[in-house]
Design an enzyme around this catalytic site. Sequence first.
Site, PDB file in Angstrom:
ATOM      1  N   HIS A 183      -8.567 -15.539  55.055  1.00 21.24           N
ATOM      2  CA  HIS A 183      -8.344 -16.432  56.188  1.00 21.24           C
ATOM      3  C   HIS A 183      -8.168 -17.885  55.774  1.00 21.24           C
ATOM      4  CE1 HIS A 183      -9.640 -13.027  58.691  1.00 21.24           C
ATOM      5  NE2 HIS A 183      -9.074 -13.665  59.698  1.00 21.24           N
ATOM      6  N   GLY A 184      -8.683 -18.275  54.651  1.00 23.07           N
ATOM      7  CA  GLY A 184      -8.512 -19.666  54.260  1.00 23.07           C
ATOM      8  C   GLY A 184      -9.227 -19.997  52.968  1.00 23.07           C
TER       9      GLY A 184
END
Length: 519
Positions: free
Chosen positions: A326-327
């Site tokens: 996700h990041g």
Amino acid sequence: MLFNSPIFLFMFLPLVLAGFYGASRVFGREVAIVWLVLSSLFFYGWWNPVYLLLMMASILVNFSFGYLLPRTDAGFSKRLMLFAGIIFNLGLLGYFKYANFFVDSLNAAAGTGIELAPIMLPLAISFFTFQQIAYLVDAYQDKTHEYNFSHYCLFVVFFPQLIAGPIVHHKEILPQFLSTSWRPRLNDMAIGSTIFILGLAKKVLIADTLAIYSNPVFLLADAGADVSFIQAWIGALAYSFQLYFDFSGYTDMAIGLARMFGITLPLNFNSPYKATSIIDFWRRWHMTLSRFLRDYVYIPLGGSRKGTSQRYINLMVTMLIGGLWHGAGWTFVLWGGLHGVYLVVNHGWRNIYAMLGYPLGRDRMVWGFLSGLLTFIAVVIAWAVFRADSIEGAGTMLRAMSGIDGVALPTSWMNALGPASVVLSSLGVATDATFKVAGGLIAVLVIAVAAAIVFLLPNVQQVMCRALPVLGSGMAVLRPVKDWMCWKPSLWWAVYIGFTAAITLGFLARVSEFLYFQF
């Protein structure tokens, strides 16, 4: 280019639809596919044309590997080819998404002074990388068929699901490109436009409104300022519903847009906040990502085949990878780890419950409500970590939400509670005459309305159940709704969708990016 921007709605989409069906009628299917590929590349390049080169390089390399793998005899050479293809994809993803993160983390941990110029994250790289890795694995297992280059390109760059999913399998989409008549059908246009408008309304009317109440709270926390108990919960709840309506709205728009072209995408959301366990939550939230992590990470690690302890380790590793996907930040890793712990506890509790001889369905109404409430609270706590820009900011939010720093309610709220305020005071809840919540009671009202929509109403795909809006496996898990709530081509529905579209278009002046564009 954003789905919720005027240039997309009034220029790009009409031109692409007209060109696609016009090319199909005059020149045939293959020319129509090429038109859609070029249009999708234009859509992607609108943000930054330079990264079209990266996109095309990724497509060329993966198509080559996908072409060669089924034609290579099983053995070391075939495994080596698959390994090389996966390393290529992970290398691109690692460099563009994680290089700065790893260097900064190394500098912080070891006190080194390594310098690396900031690397701009290419749009959608997480999505098209995972999609092509899945394709290579399927090619290695001889599950793919002969597809030409333009078809493969469309599989990767098809603009409705290119930027933020759903993450699709080749076997779901590529056969549709071959079997679809590529003739405009009024039914598909009506179904697609209805789903798209409802998704657009989710984003513009609900998600963007909730952002007004979530963003200031997290900015305070990340800046190191004090955040009160009520502020923290309003910020966390507002963000939880903002993310829900933002991402599920995008997915609805993607499904609706694809349907306008005669393509049916898989289900990606199934009312995840109605889940009664974390296991159930991950069967409902971002379902195509959960499917990828299960099929290409969890099961290859051994799944549940190697004993309970190893199963829990596999769950933790899978969720940590999901968090990092996700990041590039420690808050995402912490969020993934937190959900890993949730899943381990959930599976452990189920095992204990089964050993004690209690059926899971016992007292379904009471336990369903309590377990659903507990699951939702756990998810909101995790979202507070996910949203924070730093570990320190996440800590501030969690500390405030736990009430460790004290709980104070506005005087007006305590007065409104009447006799109940005496009980709260005896429990240590203070009264603060100076306390103000951003937006006052309007924030609470907006969150309450969002919660009512989520918990009391069916989701868009349930409403559209008669139209078979998603692929068959997705239809199987959708709960049926009452007949009067199901969409049908009627005057009433036309008026309702038209009114919703008119209201939504009136708010397009505040165009904002989708949250998952950051991932």
